[in-house]
Structures are given as C-alpha cells and as structure tokens.
Scaffold this motif. Structure first.
Motif, short mmCIF file in Angstrom:
data_model
loop_
_atom_site.label_atom_id
_atom_site.label_comp_id
_atom_site.label_asym_id
_atom_site.label_seq_id
_atom_site.Cartn_x
_atom_site.Cartn_y
_atom_site.Cartn_z
N ALA A 150 -1.25 -7.49 -6.89
CA ALA A 150 -2.68 -7.80 -7.00
C ALA A 150 -3.00 -8.46 -8.33
N GLY A 151 -3.63 -9.65 -8.25
CA GLY A 151 -4.04 -10.37 -9.45
C GLY A 151 -2.92 -10.99 -10.23
N HIS A 162 0.43 10.10 -2.67
CA HIS A 162 -0.73 9.22 -2.70
C HIS A 162 -1.17 9.04 -4.14
N LYS A 163 -1.72 7.89 -4.45
CA LYS A 163 -2.10 7.60 -5.84
C LYS A 163 -3.14 8.59 -6.37
N ASN A 171 0.82 -1.22 0.00
CA ASN A 171 0.00 0.00 0.00
C ASN A 171 0.85 1.26 0.00
N ASP A 172 1.95 1.24 0.76
CA ASP A 172 2.78 2.43 0.91
C ASP A 172 3.85 2.57 -0.17
N GLY A 173 3.89 1.61 -1.08
CA GLY A 173 4.80 1.73 -2.21
C GLY A 173 6.22 1.28 -1.94
N ALA A 209 -4.61 -6.09 -1.91
CA ALA A 209 -3.70 -4.97 -1.59
C ALA A 209 -3.24 -4.31 -2.88
N SER A 210 -3.33 -3.01 -2.89
CA SER A 210 -2.82 -2.25 -4.05
C SER A 210 -2.13 -1.01 -3.55
N GLN A 211 -1.26 -0.47 -4.35
CA GLN A 211 -0.46 0.67 -3.92
C GLN A 211 -1.33 1.91 -3.72
#
Length: 883
Positions: free
Chosen positions: A359-360, A713-714, A351-353, A540-542
């Motif tokens: 994911a996937g 943040h994204k 999440n925090d990069g 979970a994704s960035q």
C-alpha cells in the motif's frame, strides 16, 4: 447481475463445513478435511487457509455434486435461465435477441459458439468456447502467488489416494499426471516430494498412503516412463513437451497395430509417443496443470491447443476423473474464465499476510531520457529505506532491477555501481544474471541460487530474461524496471510482483519503482490478469500477520498425573464355559440346489427334474471331518481348536458334520470369541508440555532451534509478547517459547501480575507457562479430551500452568500444579452447561484423580484487568510450602 460461480460455490462450501462435511457412504472425507486444522486452537497443521478452502471446494465438487463438467455445473448452480446466461457472460443484447429468435435454445447457441469464429471474436467469448467444448470435468483454482499452488496439487493427490485406499471400489483418483510449468520438472518434483503428508492425511491413513505412492518424472533421453502399465498410485511429473501428441511422418509398419486401418491416415499425422501411451494405460487418472496461465493466459491461442489435444487423447484412452488447473489469474484479457471454481486474489494474499504489504509503495517517475538519474534515485531510496533491514533469519533486504536488453544492463551497470559507492556500499553486492554467458558466469548462477541463504552478500540483482515467474526470494523487498518496454507480454506484472512473497516475522512493506509508462502498463496488466488495479493494491493492507515462535526451554520435565486408562480386552473363555449345540435346520436348508443347462452339463446326481431347458438337481448334504472342521473354525476365529473339537465330538458322535451346519456352528464360535470387556486401571502418565519433535527444526549460526509459524489478526498485535520486553519482569520465569501469543488482554494481564508477584514471593515455584496457544498433539501432550454437543471428541488445554518445585524426596515432574483458565464475564453462564462447562468437567476428573497434585480454577473478568481478589487462590497456592 448473477454472482460468479466461485462466489456461490464459496457460500455452499461454507454451509457444507457447518454440516461437518457430511457425505453419505464416504465418512472418511470428513475425517480428512477436519484434520487440516487443530480443532482446539484453530491453527492449521501445515496447509494455509486458502489451500484448505480450495481443497474443501474440490471435494464439494467431487462428492457433493458428483464431479460435473463445467456446463453441467452451471446448470446445477444457476437453474434460473437469466442468471445462467449472465453467469456465462452472455449479456450482450445481440446474444439475448439471438436466443429469443431461436426459442431460447441454449444448446444451439453453444453449438454456434463452438464453430463460429467471427461470432466468438465479436462478443469476446474465447474463454467460454474452451469451457463449453470440454466433455470431461476441468476446473481452475486461481490462487495468487505465495498461496502455494504446487502444494495444493500435492494435497489434492494425497487426499484422493487416501480415499481410494479407504474405498477401493469408489471412483477415486488412483494415478496423477502433473504438468510442471515450463521446464521446472525437477523443482516441481522436489516440492511435491518435500510436502509433509503426515500433516495433510490423518495418522491412520498416512502409513498406507506412503507405502503405496510412487513419485516419478519424465527424463530426457528416455522413451518410457518408469511406471508399470495399468498400475496404481503413481504421481508422474512432466511438462507438455515431453508427452504431448507429436506430429510426425511414420511408416505403416511403425503403427504396430496401435490404430485401426480406418484411422491409419490420421494416425500418421498425430501419434502419441510412448510416454503418452504409458500414461494412457493408467486407470482412474487425474491431470494437474501447475501454473495453468501458460495455457490460459496470454499464449492461450497456441499453447492451449497443445495441452488440450494431449488431455483429450488421455480422456479418450483412459478414465480421466478430472482435470485440475492451478493459476494465479482468473482472467484472460479481462474475460473471466468460466472454469474458475475457486479464487484467491492478490489483495486477499496481502490481507492475510501471505504477501508483503504494498500500500502506497508503488512509485512512478517521469525521468524521460534521464535513466541515469532514475537508477541512481532507485539505489539511494532503496538503501535509505531497506539498507539495515533483514528478515528474521538474518537475510538482508534485496532489490531486483530488470532491463529489457543486455545492452541496457551494460550501459547502466557502472552507473549503479557508482551510486552504491556514493552512499557507502560495496559495488560487489551487485549480481548479474542473464542468458548471456559472457555476462553471467557459472559462479553468478550459483550465487543467484543461494540468495535465500542468510550469508549471501548480494543485494542488487541486475536481470535480463531472468528472475520473473517462479522465482521465490522472500528477502527481495523491491523491484524496478530500468526502462520502458517496447513489448511487455505480462513481463511488467511478473517482474514487479516478485518482491511480494512474505515470510513470518517480517512487517516491512515491499516497494516497486516504475516509469510512468510502465506504471500504466502494470495497471492494465493487473486488471487483465487479476481483475484488480493499482488502486486496489494501494487500498489493500495486511489484516492478518504472520510470525515465528521459537522454543526457548527444551528440557521441561513432563507433568506426571494419574489417569484412568480404559482398554477393551477379550474375555478369557474356560473350557467349562464353552459349549456348542447341534443346529436345527429346515429341510430346504439341508439340501443344496444346483441348476445346470442341459446342453452344457451331463449329470449323474441322484434326482433329476427337467423343467424346460434346465435341470434342477437336489443333492444330499455332504459331510466334513470333525478335525478338519475344528481346525478351520479355530483359524477363522483365533480360538483353541481342541476346545472346538471336544464340543463337536459330543454333538457329532458319528465323526462327520453336515456341510450345511458349518455356518451356524461358526456363528456360535463367533459369539464366544466376541465377548469383550472394558477394563479400567489407574496409571501414572508423563505428559510433555512441549514436544520439540513436533516443531520445525532450523539450523542457525547459533545452533539448532525449533520453530513454528503463527498467524494473528492485526488487532491482536499488541498481545504478541516478547521476552526481550519482559526480561526484567520475567527473570527465569515463563517464556518456554518466544513470543507468547496471548488471545486476550485479560490473559496478558494475568501473566504480568503473576510475574510481579513471583518476583516478590518466589518461594518454591518452578515456573509459570502460558499453554493456551499450543494445543496440537504433535507439539504437546498437555490436554484433556471431552465430547462436544455433536458428540465429537475435542481437546482442551487450560491457559496457564503454575508449577511448584518437587517436594523433598520427589522426582522431577511430581510437584503440585495450578491450572488456570481466563474467561470474559459474559462466558460465565456457558461455564455451567455449555462448552466451557464440558471443559471444566474434563479437567476436574483429572483433579479428582490427583487431589494432592492438581488444582484448577476458571477466572472470570468483566474487563481487561484481573481483579486482585480474583487472584487470591493463585497467590495462596504460590505461598504454600511444598513438603
């Protein structure tokens, strides 16, 4: 159900942060913890946020709670007995019934856990037993890979040493023993030595720390550690094999008085070697275990005993302040480790990069008995997805394929090479790395060690017993297990997560290829080790992304402004202003009283009064020569001895001063020498808009560049503005670094509109810079200081500076400048009495001192677009002629 210990501690530490880390009598800890993050921009200086949060937790335990051991910590955090029992995992009905039968005597229960093996096994209390049997503080900091566990250890040591230097009589760590994972002593030593401690310790503490610290390691073949017994500020890096208590048979003569005769038989069985004895001589010791899952993980039953015995020995022989364990897992066989005080998991890292998104991208295949087809598919799919992908430094994407045995590798290597040829790639990009010297040559090892070099052409790593734990290869984007493993011992987990390490500027996901069997093994090991499943990782994704900015304009002329500089100076004391007066003392102050025990001291003093077993002697005041007194007072207060002597001569014509007068005379001299005044003067100061030396220097094929990492943040990805997209619009304006990382849409819109206008009306404008994102004093001098509501000094840098070319006859850097701050309309009220108002006042002080050079405006907008009429002042400035 009770919240876990680390969750409650996280809440408590957050509140302590709001209180500015206040600790009575130890104010320096606030200075240290606030130094990690730039107060204006919120950007970290070096440490990552999980490391900072772990450090905050550590110091909360040390200073706020007094470094309790784990049982005491649970009692403090869970005063409610039900929650206390649940937090410790004592939730089984049988255990609750046992407590009721024994009057809720937890001490009796803890004693039973420590000795009853069957009871522990039945209720899965192995990890709790280890927690309860330690009588010294021992904490686990669980951070996922990529979060920087070794750097965290270095930061804890550095801040402890800084506090020890600041408070010499405090109980702070003065020596550190670091257990490196496996046999990687040199690697851990190098990583600790390479930490930029000036970005961890505030400047005023840094020099003394660096002058005091001594970093060393245990060397093969040397019995001793090169550290002086009893010395301080040593960091000793070792592994358990080099200092653990050894079992050996020795002669009585060899004991050399180390143990009493009563313990002689025991000593013959277990004697600490010389290295361990040297470490035991070091006071105020902290012990660090890097990658502590070597002791807490799958081999807990055997390895833990070795380490624990060594640590127990040291705790008995010297004052061990604390034991700090870092690991990537808070679990042991799905049992949560009760010593965990901080946890940062794999999903958080994604999440925090700090880790690549997965994911996937965990793929399972059922090529039962058709391994050839499976590895061919892996090669084809990888190069279809990653064949042209590179990291920002040019490193080409790589894949690691793990084999159970070298026979499997030999069988499938030709298949992999044929698959590469089929899709148009050179099979020489394969690299074999095994423990078999026939398969792996010295040149292969060299190639493996230089995989992070952008010039490396190796892209397919074929591995047996290599490249799992501790392997740091950011250009690794995919992992594959070629065949089902008969016995795993966490190998599937270690191998598949090697490709997750992230690097700023990369947005490409990682990929994992597994058979169905290995897929299920991975899911089980994830849950046992991290408390997370494959489903969790797929979700979970960035949320935060990381990028790299590069300085483009290095030789920007400084901004020369007039400022008022205040200095504190000592007032010059003239002879006629300096006077001393003879002290008037009470009688009891004139005579010194001394008491002696009669049996130990005979006396020839004048007056003796016997009271019981003691004699009180009243002694006539002794005298001291005027010249000697004047020299002593002058040396003490850096004053003119002749001025003092002249005054003493006036009030003591008999040329002798009673010794009891010296204290009062010293106070009189101090009052004269402590007269200071504040002087203010206007000076021209050259402010560097960017300081390349504050950036990270990198060597590229195109030459030397200066960079810095940024995190965003994204949701703000659309604000990352690159020169390549603005080249036609920008021309030669702006982009002193690339990309610009705007904070808001109005900022980006303002920049776009001004660039458009400059292309129409360039006039005498030299450049426009976005300055709001670079505020670190190491990187720029362009900021003003102001006091916030708490009285703390803060820095403020306006968002933009538009700079005119120097007028005729003026030097570079002296052209007019326009400073602009962009704010949302709802912040207008805050611009009067709030934080924005304080910033504006600080800037306007500059403006008042430089009326012909500086202008400042705060533009407010209710939308993402700056209205045309709000730009009229800026445009007017651009159109002015500079004379």
């Amino acid at each position: 159900m009770a919240d876990s210990l680390h969750k409650i501690l996280s809440v408590n530490v957050s509140q302590w942060r709001v209180e500015d880390y206040y600790i009575d009598n130890f104010g320096a800890i606030s200075e240290i913890l606030e130094w990690f993050v730039d107060s204006e921009s919120g950007v970290t200086r070096f440490l990552r946020y999980p490391q900072i949060r772990a450090l905050e937790t550590y110091w909360y335990l040390r200073l706020k709670l007094g470094t309790p051991n784990i049982p005491a910590l649970y009692e403090a955090i869970y005063p409610n007995k039900r929650l206390f029992r649940e937090a410790l995992g004592l939730v089984h009905d049988d255990i609750r019934d046992w407590l009721e039968e024994h009057d809720n005597d937890y001490n009796a229960l803890f004693e039973k856990i420590s000795v009853d093996n069957e009871f522990v096994k039945t209720y899965k209390l192995e990890s709790l037993r280890e927690t309860l049997t330690l009588n010294y503080p021992s904490y686990i900091f669980a951070l996922a890979m990529g979060a920087g566990k070794t750097v965290l250890i270095g930061a804890i040591i550095a801040t402890e040493f800084a506090m020890a230097l600041e408070y010499p009589i405090g109980s702070f760590v003065q020596n550190a023993l670091v257990f490196a994972p496996g046999k990687t002593i040199i690697e851990s030593l190098r990583e600790l030595a390479d930490i930029p401690y000036d970005k961890i310790i505030p400047p005023r503490m840094y020099k003394q720390f660096m002058a005091s610290v001594k970093l060393t390691f245990t060397r093969d073949g040397e019995k001793e550690i090169p550290a002086i017994s009893g010395s301080v500020f040593n960091i000793i890096v070792t592994n358990t094999e080099k200092i653990r208590i050894q079992k050996e048979t020795i002669r009585k003569a060899d004991l050399n008085g180390l143990f009493s005769s009563k313990l002689e038989d025991e000593a013959k069985q277990e004697v600490a070697n010389l290295r361990l004895q040297k470490i035991a001589s070091l006071p105020h010791l902290a012990i660090f275990s890097d990658e502590a899952h070597h002791t807490y993980g799958q081999s807990m039953e055997t390895e833990l005993k070795k380490v624990r015995k060594t640590v127990d020995y040291l705790a008995d022989k010297t004052n061990v302040i604390a034991v700090i364990n870092t690991t990537g897992t808070p679990y042991y066989k799905r049992q949560s480790l009760k010593d965990v005080v901080f946890w940062y998991g794999l999903s958080q890292g994604i999440n925090d990069g700090y880790l690549k998104d997965l994911a996937g991208n965990i793929q399972a295949f059922s090529f039962e008995g058709q391994t050839d087809q499976y590895v061919c598919h892996v090669i084809e799919d990888f190069f279809k997805e990653y064949g042209q992908h590179c990291l920002p430094d040019g490193s080409k994407a790589k894949i690691a394929i793990y084999f159970p045995q070298t026979t499997d590798l030999k069988e499938l290597k030709p298949v992999i090479e044929q698959a590469l040829i089929k899709i148009g790639y050179d099979p020489s990009m394969c690299l074999v790395n095994t423990s078999d010297t026939e398969l792996t040559k010295e040149d292969d090892i060299k190639e493996f060690n230089r995989l992070n070099n952008p010039d490396s052409q190796k892209r397919v790593m074929l591995l047996v017993n290599k490249g799992t734990e501790g392997w740091n290869c950011p250009s690794l984007f995919a992992c594959s297990l070629a065949r089902k493993l008969k016995s795993s011992n966490n190998f599937v987990l270690q191998a598949t997560t090697r490709c997750l390490r992230q690097i700023p500027g990369n947005n490409k996901k990682a990929r994992v290829y597994l058979s169905i069997d290995n897929f299920n093994i991975l899911d089980k090991q994830l849950q046992e080790t991290y408390g997370e499943s494959i489903s969790d990782l797929n979700r979970a994704s960035q949320q935060n992304k990381r990028d790299k900015i590069i300085l483009k304009k290095l030789n920007i002329p400084p901004l020369v402004v007039t400022q008022i500089i205040k200095t504190v100076v000592k007032k010059q004391i003239e002879q006629k202003e300096f006077t001393l007066s003879k002290p008037v003392l009470r009688r009891q102050d004139k005579l010194e009283k001394r008491t002696f025990t009669l049996a130990q001291q005979s006396s020839t003093e004048r007056i003796l009064k016997q009271l019981g077993d003691t004699v009180t002697i009243e002694v006539q005041d002794e005298g001291i020569d005027l010249y000697y007194a004047s020299v002593e007072l002058a040396n003490q207060y850096h004053f003119d001895s002749w001025l003092i002597y002249e005054q003493l001569k006036i009030i003591y014509p008999e040329n002798e001063i009673p010794l009891s007068h010296l204290g009062n005379l010293a106070e009189q001299v101090e009052k004269h020498t402590s007269n200071y005044e504040i002087k203010s003067e206007k000076v021209d100061i050259a402010l560097a808009l960017v300081k390349p030396e504050g950036f990270k220097k990198e060597i590229t094929p195109d030459g030397e560049i200066f960079t810095a990492d940024i995190t965003y943040h994204k949701d703000k990805e659309h604000l990352i503005t690159r020169l390549s997209a603005f080249k036609d619009k920008a021309g030669e304006y702006g982009f002193h670094y690339d990309p610009y990382n705007f904070d808001s849409n109005p900022e980006k819109n303002f920049f776009e509109q001004i660039l458009d206008y400059l292309n129409i009306q360039p006039k005498e404008v030299e450049d426009i810079f976005f300055t709001g994102a670079i505020t670190d004093p190491a990187k720029t001098d362009f900021f003003v200081e102001y006091k916030d509501d708490k009285g703390k000094t803060r820095r403020y840098t306006p968002d933009f500076i538009i700079r005119k070319k120097p007028g005729k006859g003026r030097k570079s850097g002296t052209g007019k400048v326009y400073l602009i701050e962009i704010k949302a309309e709802n912040e207008r009220t805050n611009s009067i009495n709030g934080e924005n108002g304080k910033k504006a006042i600080a800037i306007r002080k500059w403006q008042n001192l430089n009326p012909e050079k500086l202008r400042y405006e705060m533009i407010f907008t209710p939308s993402d677009v700056i209205a045309a009429d709000d730009l009229k002042n800026v445009k007017s400035f651009i159109e002015e002629n500079e004379l």
